[in-house]
Design a protein around this motif. Sequence first.
Motif, short mmCIF file in Angstrom:
data_model
loop_
_atom_site.label_atom_id
_atom_site.label_comp_id
_atom_site.label_asym_id
_atom_site.label_seq_id
_atom_site.Cartn_x
_atom_site.Cartn_y
_atom_site.Cartn_z
N LEU A 1 -95.91 23.47 40.76
CA LEU A 1 -96.34 22.92 39.28
C LEU A 1 -97.81 22.96 39.05
O LEU A 1 -98.29 21.95 38.90
CB LEU A 1 -95.66 21.47 39.18
N THR A 2 -98.36 24.07 39.53
CA THR A 2 -99.84 24.07 39.42
C THR A 2 -100.46 24.17 38.25
O THR A 2 -101.53 23.90 37.92
CB THR A 2 -100.28 25.40 40.33
N PHE A 3 -99.40 24.49 37.12
CA PHE A 3 -99.91 24.68 35.66
C PHE A 3 -100.15 23.29 35.29
O PHE A 3 -100.92 22.96 34.25
CB PHE A 3 -98.88 25.38 34.79
N LEU A 4 -99.58 22.21 35.90
CA LEU A 4 -99.51 20.86 35.25
C LEU A 4 -101.28 20.45 35.53
O LEU A 4 -101.57 20.38 36.78
CB LEU A 4 -98.86 19.71 36.00
N PRO A 5 -101.96 19.84 34.66
CA PRO A 5 -103.14 19.36 35.10
C PRO A 5 -103.20 17.75 35.91
O PRO A 5 -102.09 17.18 35.93
CB PRO A 5 -104.01 18.88 33.64
N GLY A 6 -104.30 17.57 36.51
CA GLY A 6 -103.98 16.54 37.21
C GLY A 6 -104.06 15.37 36.75
O GLY A 6 -103.75 14.21 36.99
N GLY A 7 -104.60 15.24 35.19
CA GLY A 7 -104.51 13.99 34.49
C GLY A 7 -103.11 13.53 34.21
O GLY A 7 -102.75 12.36 34.31
N ILE A 8 -102.17 14.18 34.29
CA ILE A 8 -100.83 14.01 34.19
C ILE A 8 -100.26 13.08 35.41
O ILE A 8 -99.63 12.43 35.16
CB ILE A 8 -99.88 15.06 33.89
N VAL B 1 -93.34 15.18 41.12
CA VAL B 1 -94.26 15.83 40.76
C VAL B 1 -95.43 16.12 41.55
O VAL B 1 -95.89 17.10 41.83
CB VAL B 1 -94.99 15.24 39.30
N TRP B 2 -95.69 15.19 42.24
CA TRP B 2 -96.92 15.16 43.41
C TRP B 2 -96.36 16.16 44.44
O TRP B 2 -97.04 17.18 44.69
CB TRP B 2 -96.89 13.89 43.84
N VAL B 3 -95.09 16.12 45.15
CA VAL B 3 -94.63 17.07 46.04
C VAL B 3 -94.61 18.28 45.55
O VAL B 3 -95.25 19.27 46.07
CB VAL B 3 -93.49 16.48 46.53
N LEU B 4 -94.06 18.56 44.43
CA LEU B 4 -93.97 20.00 43.46
C LEU B 4 -95.14 20.55 43.34
O LEU B 4 -95.37 21.81 43.59
CB LEU B 4 -92.90 19.91 42.46
N ARG B 5 -96.18 19.74 43.00
CA ARG B 5 -97.54 20.25 42.69
C ARG B 5 -98.03 20.65 44.12
O ARG B 5 -98.88 21.67 44.11
CB ARG B 5 -98.28 19.23 42.07
N GLY B 6 -97.83 19.76 45.22
CA GLY B 6 -98.46 20.04 46.42
C GLY B 6 -97.94 21.33 46.90
O GLY B 6 -98.73 22.18 47.63
N LEU B 7 -96.57 21.67 46.70
CA LEU B 7 -95.94 22.92 47.15
C LEU B 7 -96.37 23.98 46.26
O LEU B 7 -96.21 25.40 46.69
CB LEU B 7 -94.64 22.73 47.05
N GLY B 8 -97.11 23.92 44.97
CA GLY B 8 -97.55 24.95 44.52
C GLY B 8 -96.61 25.44 43.21
O GLY B 8 -96.61 26.43 42.56
#
Length: 61
Positions: A35-42, A26-33
């Motif tokens: 999973l940007t819709f996931l809030p940081g709290g998750i 999740v961290w890598v996919l969020r960093g690549l943009g």
Amino acid sequence: MSRTRRHRNIRATQLFIIFAGVTVLVWVLRGLGLLTFLPGGILWILILLSVITGIWSRFQR
């Protein structure tokens, strides 16, 4: 070591590996943009679950 205790230790280790793997993914996919819709709290919850299961796995030994 009894069979039940060994089974619990293996289960705790498996849970730790699963939570840590999902957290990194999740961290890598969020960093690549992706999973940007996931809030940081998750992400923080996943990190917390990884730490808790890692400690639990260590104390099972």
